[in-house]
Design a protein around this motif. Structure first.
Motif, mmCIF file in Angstrom:
data_model
loop_
_atom_site.group_PDB
_atom_site.id
_atom_site.type_symbol
_atom_site.label_atom_id
_atom_site.label_comp_id
_atom_site.label_asym_id
_atom_site.label_seq_id
_atom_site.Cartn_x
_atom_site.Cartn_y
_atom_site.Cartn_z
ATOM 1 N N HIS A 1 21.749 -43.173 23.819
ATOM 2 C CA HIS A 1 23.191 -43.404 23.699
ATOM 3 C C HIS A 1 23.582 -44.807 24.130
ATOM 4 C CE1 HIS A 1 22.315 -41.806 27.741
ATOM 5 N NE2 HIS A 1 23.212 -42.686 28.147
ATOM 6 N N GLY A 2 22.703 -45.459 24.919
ATOM 7 C CA GLY A 2 23.021 -46.792 25.419
ATOM 8 C C GLY A 2 23.249 -47.823 24.325
ATOM 9 N N TYR A 3 22.668 -47.605 23.145
ATOM 10 C CA TYR A 3 22.865 -48.546 22.046
ATOM 11 C C TYR A 3 24.312 -48.543 21.546
ATOM 12 C CZ TYR A 3 17.811 -49.140 21.646
ATOM 13 O OH TYR A 3 16.499 -49.438 21.899
ATOM 14 N N LEU A 4 25.021 -47.436 21.791
ATOM 15 C CA LEU A 4 26.349 -47.295 21.194
ATOM 16 C C LEU A 4 27.479 -47.218 22.208
ATOM 17 C CD1 LEU A 4 25.532 -44.670 18.387
ATOM 18 C CD2 LEU A 4 25.479 -47.161 18.261
ATOM 19 N N THR A 5 27.161 -47.228 23.502
ATOM 20 C CA THR A 5 28.228 -47.044 24.493
ATOM 21 C C THR A 5 29.252 -48.175 24.498
ATOM 22 O OG1 THR A 5 26.717 -47.994 26.128
ATOM 23 C CG2 THR A 5 26.901 -45.592 26.070
ATOM 24 N N SER A 6 28.840 -49.370 24.109
ATOM 25 C CA SER A 6 29.788 -50.497 24.128
ATOM 26 C C SER A 6 30.431 -50.741 22.766
ATOM 27 C CB SER A 6 29.064 -51.773 24.581
ATOM 28 O OG SER A 6 28.004 -52.094 23.701
ATOM 29 N N VAL A 7 30.124 -49.907 21.792
ATOM 30 C CA VAL A 7 30.678 -50.073 20.445
ATOM 31 C C VAL A 7 32.070 -49.455 20.393
ATOM 32 C CG1 VAL A 7 30.434 -49.377 18.029
ATOM 33 C CG2 VAL A 7 28.423 -50.137 19.323
ATOM 34 N N ASP A 8 33.039 -50.211 19.856
ATOM 35 C CA ASP A 8 34.390 -49.659 19.742
ATOM 36 C C ASP A 8 34.984 -49.819 18.351
ATOM 37 O OD1 ASP A 8 34.759 -52.365 19.680
ATOM 38 O OD2 ASP A 8 36.233 -52.441 21.304
ATOM 39 N N ALA A 9 34.218 -50.415 17.432
ATOM 40 C CA ALA A 9 34.729 -50.590 16.062
ATOM 41 C C ALA A 9 33.546 -50.797 15.116
ATOM 42 C CB ALA A 9 35.696 -51.771 15.987
ATOM 43 N N ALA A 10 33.861 -50.788 13.805
ATOM 44 C CA ALA A 10 32.817 -50.881 12.792
ATOM 45 C C ALA A 10 32.070 -52.206 12.841
ATOM 46 C CB ALA A 10 33.423 -50.668 11.403
ATOM 47 N N ASP A 11 32.758 -53.309 13.151
ATOM 48 C CA ASP A 11 32.064 -54.591 13.175
ATOM 49 C C ASP A 11 31.033 -54.647 14.292
ATOM 50 O OD1 ASP A 11 33.977 -54.492 15.132
ATOM 51 O OD2 ASP A 11 34.689 -56.549 14.855
ATOM 52 N N GLY A 12 31.354 -54.083 15.460
ATOM 53 C CA GLY A 12 30.393 -54.022 16.549
ATOM 54 C C GLY A 12 29.229 -53.109 16.227
ATOM 55 N N GLY B 1 32.286 -41.446 22.070
ATOM 56 C CA GLY B 1 33.514 -40.926 21.473
ATOM 57 C C GLY B 1 33.677 -41.386 20.039
ATOM 58 N N ILE B 2 34.906 -41.565 19.649
ATOM 59 C CA ILE B 2 35.248 -42.003 18.288
ATOM 60 C C ILE B 2 35.813 -43.412 18.381
ATOM 61 C CG2 ILE B 2 36.693 -41.537 16.270
ATOM 62 C CD1 ILE B 2 36.621 -38.597 17.012
ATOM 63 N N THR B 3 35.334 -44.306 17.549
ATOM 64 C CA THR B 3 35.814 -45.692 17.575
ATOM 65 C C THR B 3 37.266 -45.742 17.112
ATOM 66 O OG1 THR B 3 35.131 -46.173 15.311
ATOM 67 C CG2 THR B 3 33.490 -46.500 17.053
ATOM 68 N N ARG B 4 37.901 -46.865 17.368
ATOM 69 C CA ARG B 4 39.315 -46.974 17.015
ATOM 70 C C ARG B 4 39.558 -46.953 15.514
ATOM 71 N NH1 ARG B 4 38.317 -52.389 19.054
ATOM 72 N NH2 ARG B 4 38.362 -53.933 17.362
ATOM 73 N N ASP B 5 38.481 -47.176 14.721
ATOM 74 C CA ASP B 5 38.650 -47.060 13.266
ATOM 75 C C ASP B 5 38.040 -45.772 12.717
ATOM 76 O OD1 ASP B 5 36.107 -47.946 13.797
ATOM 77 O OD2 ASP B 5 36.384 -49.910 12.865
ATOM 78 N N GLY B 6 37.765 -44.787 13.615
ATOM 79 C CA GLY B 6 37.469 -43.438 13.148
ATOM 80 C C GLY B 6 36.022 -43.061 12.976
ATOM 81 N N ILE B 7 35.069 -43.802 13.505
ATOM 82 C CA ILE B 7 33.652 -43.449 13.384
ATOM 83 C C ILE B 7 33.258 -42.583 14.577
ATOM 84 C CG2 ILE B 7 31.294 -44.323 13.197
ATOM 85 C CD1 ILE B 7 32.492 -46.971 12.205
ATOM 86 N N ASP B 8 32.764 -41.394 14.300
ATOM 87 C CA ASP B 8 32.330 -40.475 15.360
ATOM 88 C C ASP B 8 30.908 -40.854 15.773
ATOM 89 O OD1 ASP B 8 31.517 -38.339 16.963
ATOM 90 O OD2 ASP B 8 32.769 -36.918 15.885
ATOM 91 N N LEU B 9 30.787 -41.623 16.842
ATOM 92 C CA LEU B 9 29.481 -42.138 17.262
ATOM 93 C C LEU B 9 28.547 -41.025 17.711
ATOM 94 C CD1 LEU B 9 30.656 -45.266 19.288
ATOM 95 C CD2 LEU B 9 29.768 -45.199 16.950
ATOM 96 N N SER B 10 29.105 -39.985 18.311
ATOM 97 C CA SER B 10 28.280 -38.874 18.764
ATOM 98 C C SER B 10 27.605 -38.178 17.588
ATOM 99 C CB SER B 10 29.125 -37.881 19.562
ATOM 100 O OG SER B 10 28.365 -36.754 19.926
ATOM 101 N N ARG B 11 28.377 -37.850 16.562
ATOM 102 C CA ARG B 11 27.817 -37.187 15.375
ATOM 103 C C ARG B 11 26.843 -38.107 14.653
ATOM 104 N NH1 ARG B 11 32.411 -34.629 11.730
ATOM 105 N NH2 ARG B 11 30.520 -33.868 10.657
ATOM 106 N N THR C 1 30.934 -50.946 5.755
ATOM 107 C CA THR C 1 32.301 -50.493 6.033
ATOM 108 C C THR C 1 32.293 -49.224 6.889
ATOM 109 O OG1 THR C 1 32.398 -49.092 4.074
ATOM 110 C CG2 THR C 1 33.015 -51.426 3.804
ATOM 111 N N VAL C 2 33.481 -48.845 7.317
ATOM 112 C CA VAL C 2 33.626 -47.601 8.076
ATOM 113 C C VAL C 2 33.107 -46.430 7.256
ATOM 114 C CG1 VAL C 2 35.301 -45.991 9.056
ATOM 115 C CG2 VAL C 2 35.586 -48.456 9.414
ATOM 116 N N GLU C 3 33.406 -46.433 5.953
ATOM 117 C CA GLU C 3 32.977 -45.332 5.085
ATOM 118 C C GLU C 3 31.464 -45.230 5.024
ATOM 119 O OE1 GLU C 3 35.296 -47.562 4.369
ATOM 120 O OE2 GLU C 3 37.029 -46.210 4.580
ATOM 121 N N HIS C 4 30.784 -46.375 5.065
ATOM 122 C CA HIS C 4 29.323 -46.348 5.022
ATOM 123 C C HIS C 4 28.752 -45.633 6.249
ATOM 124 C CE1 HIS C 4 29.325 -50.140 2.262
ATOM 125 N NE2 HIS C 4 29.414 -49.008 1.556
#
Length: 722
Positions: free
Chosen positions: A629-640, A598-608, A713-716
Motif C-alpha cells: 500500500h505504500g506505493y499509493l498512500t501519497s497519491v491523491d489524484a490521477a496525475d500522481g 481511500g478514493i482520490t479527489r478525482d474518483g479513483i478507488d485506490l483500495s480496489r 486518464t481517470v477512466e483508464h
C-alpha cells in the motif's frame, strides 16, 4: 491501546479473542468441540453445580472444581474447559504449556481430549498480553462466578442485542458496569480490551490506569479515584494520542520505554504487580514469559507494506528525551563513542584550575566513561599522567619512553599540576564540543540520546562489521595501522551492559541480503532469549558467553538488547534463511493494508485498484510479490498515480516477470481486456531484411512499450477494477 506494541505481536491473541466473542458469546458455538455449547442451559447447569456450591476451603482450585462438577452434565464440563481457556487469554503470568495442561485436565473430566495441535492451544495464542496481578489468581473462583453470571445475562438477550453489545463500546461498558455493581472483578477490563483493543489499554485493573493518568498530569489522584471505567478509558485514549504526536509514533505502550519510566518507579515488573498465583499455576517457573523479555523479531512482506516505517516508529521507544533520562544515563551516552583524550580534556576544563591526575580521574565524566561492562569489571582509564604527557605541549619535558602525539593540548603548572594550553579548543574541537555539551547538561529540545543502532545488510557485510575484526585505523599522528575494532553490534552490547535499566535495540534492514551465518558467527547461540546475560552494577555477569579469540574476552548478548530485522520477500524467500537462525526469531508478516487507501479527489478507488492488481499478481506469480500500500498512500489524484505507475510500479513488474510483457499486460488490463498503459509494435522480418531469405527467423515479432503517461486518464485507472 496500540494494536502493535513495541516488539510484541498480540495479533494471535486478539484474533482468537475476536473469534471467541463471535462464536461463543454472540453465538452459542464452541471453540474446541464443534457443537452448540455456550447456551443458557449449560450456564444454568454451571450456576447450579459451581456457583451454588462454592468451596472456599483448603485445596487447589482445580481439585475443588473437579469435586464441584463431578455430577454436572457432560456439556457443562466441556463448557467449563472453554471458559477456563477464555479466562487465560489475557494473563502472561504462567507458561502457555501450563495453561494447556489445565484446559486439557478439565476437558478430561468429560472424557474428552483436545488435540495438542489445535490452533487455539498454540503458544502465540496463550502467551498472554499482560499481567493479571496476584488478585486475579488468588480470587480466581470469584472471577469465575462473575464470568458465569455475566454470560447468563448475555445469553438472556436476543441475537441482535448480543451483536450490538460487542459492536458498540458504550453498550458493553454499560453491561459490565451493571454486573460490576455487586462484584468488582478484573475480567471486565480484559473483556473490554478484547472486544475493543483499539479503544482500551491492556490493563487488568484500574490501579495502573490511575497511576498513569496521575504521573502524566491528567488529573489529581483524588479526583481520578472516583472516575468510571469509561472515564478512565477515555482519558487514556486521549493521553495516548497526545503522546503519539509528541514522540512521532503510534507504536507506544505504557508498560515499555519510553513511557514506563515516567509513571512506574520500579520497571522490573512491567505489569500490575509481582506474579503470585495459586497452586495450579507455574508462576514459580523462572522461565515464564514476561513483557520485559528480549525481542528477536523479523518483519517480512512484499515491498511497500510499511516494514521500514514500522521500524522508524520503534526508534522513538529506544530514544531518551530530557524527561526520560537521569544524569548518569545521560553522561554514559555522552561519552560512549568518545576516546579518553576528549574526556580528560573536558574533565580538566570542568575543574577550572590546575589539577592532579587523581582529580581528573575522579570527575563524573571520567567515572561515566569507566563504567563497568562485560569486557572488564571496570574500564580503568590509562595512566592519566602518562596519557597527558603524550598529548603535552613541546615546552613540557617528559621521559624518553613517552611518545608525543597530536593534539598537544596539556601543560603543567609550576607546582606539577595539569592545565590546558590556551588554544586547546582550536587544537581539539572534539574535546571542546564534549565540554560544552557536558556544561550545558540535558537541555529541552536537544537531540535525543539514542539507544539503538541501524544497519543495512548486503552481500559483502560480514562478521568483522557486526562483531569484531581487523580494520585499518588512522591514529592521531595520521599514521594508518591495522587494529582490532569492535563491530556495531558488539558496541551496542557494551553500551547495554553498562546501562541494564534501559532497553537497547539493533535494527537490521534487508536482513536476508547477507550471509547470516557468517555475520552472526558465535552469536547464533547467544541471541537466543534464554541464553542472554545479565550484568550487575560491578560488571559481573551471568548467562551464556563465548570466547572471542580476537579480543580474547568472554562475550555475551545482554538481556536488554532487542534485535529487529526487515526482509523483502520479493527479493528472497523466508524459506532460504538459515534454519538455525529462523527458529531464533519471531516472524511477523506485513501484508498490504487496503484500509489505509481511500478514493482520490478525482474518483479513483485506490483500495480496489490495488486489490485487483495484487489478485492478478498472486495468480500469475505468488503472494510474496504483491504490491504494498505504500506505493499509493501519497497519491491523491490521477496525475500522481500516473507518475507512480510509470516510475515505480511498471519497472517493479518488469523485475517480477523478467520483462515478460505479456504477463505485465495481463496485470494492467482493463476488465474488458484492453491495456491503455502498454502499446505494441509488430515488426515483420521481410521489412527488416528485404530480399533476404529468413527461413530460420520468426516471420514477425511483437514488442511492447509503455505508452505516454500524460495520456493516462481517470477512466483508464478505473477500468482496471470496474
Amino acid at each position: 491501546m496500540a494494536l502493535v506494541a513495541p516488539g510484541y505481536d498480540y495479533s494471535a491473541v486478539l484474533t482468537s479473542a475476536k473469534e471467541w466473542i463471535a462464536r461463543c458469546l454472540v453465538g452459542d458455538g464452541s471453540m474446541f468441540f464443534g457443537r452448540t455449547l455456550w447456551t443458557a442451559e449449560n450456564f444454568q447447569a454451571l450456576h447450579v453445580h459451581y456457583v451454588l456450591r462454592l468451596d472456599t476451603g483448603e485445596g487447589s482450585f482445580l481439585a475443588k472444581l473437579h469435586a464441584q462438577l463431578d455430577d454436572a452434565p457432560r456439556d457443562a464440563k466441556l463448557l467449563m474447559a472453554e471458559i477456563y481457556w477464555a479466562m487465560q487469554l489475557f494473563p502472561n503470568n504462567s507458561l502457555p504449556e501450563t495453561k494447556v495442561a489445565q484446559i486439557q485436565q478439565i476437558a478430561s473430566w468429560a472424557d474428552e481430549t483436545i488435540e495438542l495441535d489445535c490452533r487455539w492451544l498454540e503458544k502465540d495464542v496463550l502467551a498472554g498480553v499482560g499481567s493479571s496481578g496476584p488478585g486475579y489468581s488468588t480470587h480466581f473462583w470469584r472471577e469465575l462466578v462473575f464470568v458465569i453470571r455475566l454470560c447468563q445475562r448475555v445469553k438472556s438477550l436476543g441475537q441482535g442485542e448480543r451483536v450490538s453489545i460487542f459492536e458498540h463500546y458504550q453498550a458493553l461498558a454499560d453491561l459490565l458496569a451493571e454486573e460490576t455493581r455487586t462484584d468488582d472483578r478484573q475480567f471486565r477490563h480484559m473483556l473490554r480490551f478484547f472486544a475493543f483493543p483499539e479503544r482500551v489499554e491492556r490493563m487488568s485493573s484500574n490501579r495502573n490506569r490511575i497511576d498513569v493518568l496521575v504521573a502524566f498530569g491528567v488529573a489529581d489522584r483524588r479526583a481520578i479515584s472516583g472516575w468510571s471505567d469509561v472515564d478512565l478509558d477515555d482519558a487514556l485514549l486521549d493521553l495516548r494520542g497526545r503522546l503519539g504526536e509528541e514522540l512521532g509514533t503510534q507504536v507506544l505502550d505504557f508498560y515499555d520505554p519510553p513511557l514506563v519510566s515516567r509513571w512506574k518507579a520500579d520497571t522490573h515488573q512491567p505489569n500490575d504487580s509481582e506474579p503470585e498465583v495459586n497452586e495450579d499455576t507455574a508462576a514459580n517457573d523462572s522461565s515464564a514469559v514476561h513483557m520485559g523479555s528480549p525481542v528477536n523479531l523479523i518483519l517480512f512482506g512484499p515491498p511497500g507494506t510499511g516494514k521500514t516505517r514500522h521500524i522508524e516508529g520503534l526508534k522513538a521507544l529506544y530514544s531518551d528525551t530530557l524527561a526520560d533520562v537521569d544524569r548518569p544515563d545521560w553522561l554514559r551516552g555522552l561519552v560512549t563513542d568518545m576516546g579518553w583524550l576528549p574526556v580528560f580534556a573536558a574533565a580538566l576544563a570542568h575543574l577550572g584550575h590546575p589539577s592532579t591526575a587523581r582529580d581528573i580521574a575522579g570527575t563524573e565524566l571520567c567515572v561515566a566513561k569507566a563504567a563497568p561492562s562485560q569486557r572488564r569489571p571496570r574500564q580503568v582509564p590509562p595512566p592519566v599522567a602518562i596519557y597527558l604527557q603524550e598529548h603535552a605541549s613541546a615546552s613540557l619535558q617528559s621521559a624518553p619512553s613517552v611518545t608525543r602525539r597530536a593534539p598537544a593540548i596539556f601543560d603543567r603548572s609550576d607546582d606539577g599540576r595539569w592545565v590546558l594550553v590556551e588554544n586547546w579548543r582550536e587544537l581539539s574541537p572534539e574535546s571542546a564540543a564534549l565540554f560544552d555539551a557536558w556544561q550545558q547538561g540535558p537541555q529541552a529540545g536537544a537531540a535525543a540520546l539514542r539507544r539503538y543502532r541501524m544497519v543495512t545488510f548486503h552481500p559483502s557485510y560480514g562478521y568483522e562489521d557486526f562483531i569484531e575484526g581487523i580494520r585499518p585505523v588512522e591514529d592521531e599522528t595520521g599514521q594508518v595501522a591495522f587494529r582490532l575494532v569492535d563491530g556495531v553490534f558488539k558496541q551496542l552490547c557494551e553500551q547495554a551492559a553498562k546501562n541494564p535499566r534501559h532497553r537497547y535495540a539493533v535494527f537490521i534492514d534487508e536482513i536476508n541480503r547477507a550471509n547470516l551465518s557468517k555475520v552472526f558467527g558465535e552469536l547464533i547461540t547467544l541471541i537466543e532469549l534464554d541464553k542472554r546475560v545479565t550484568v550487575d552494577g560491578q560488571g559481573g555477569f551471568s548467562g551464556s558467553t563465548v570466547y572471542l579469540p580476537g579480543s580474547q574476552m568472554h562475550f555475551g548478548v545482554p538481556s536488554n538488547v532487542d534485535i529487529y530485522g526487515t526482509m523483502n520477500t520479493a527479493d528472497r524467500s523466508i524459506a532460504l534463511m538459515d534454519v538455525a537462525l529462523r527458529r531464533r526469531f519471531t516472524f511477523r508478516e506485513m501484508s498490504p493494508n487496503y484500509d489505509v487507501l481511500g478514493i482520490t479527489r478525482d474518483g479513483i478507488d485506490l483500495s480496489r485498484l490495488l486489490k485487483v492488481m495484487n489478485a492478478r499478481i498472486q495468480y500469475l506469480l505468488d503472494r510474496e510479490h504483491c504490491l504494498g500500500h505504500g506505493y499509493l498512500t501519497s497519491v491523491d489524484a490521477a496525475d500522481g498515480l500516473a507518475r507512480t505507475f510509470a516510475q515505480q510500479i511498471i519497472p517493479l513488474l518488469q523485475e517480477y516477470f523478467f520483462d515478460d510483457w505479456s504477463k505485465i499486460r495481463l496485470i494492467l488490463s482493463s476488465v474488458s481486456g484492453d491495456c491503455p498503459f502498454l502499446g505494441d509494435v509488430t515488426t515483420r522480418a521481410t521489412e527488416l531484411f528485404p530480399g533476404v531469405t529468413v527461413n530460420d527467423l520468426p516471420a514477425q515479432q511483437t514488442r511492447f512499450r509503455v505508452t505516454d503517461p500524460e495520456t493516462w486518464t481517470v477512466e483508464h485507472f478505473v477500468s482496471l477494477y470496474v
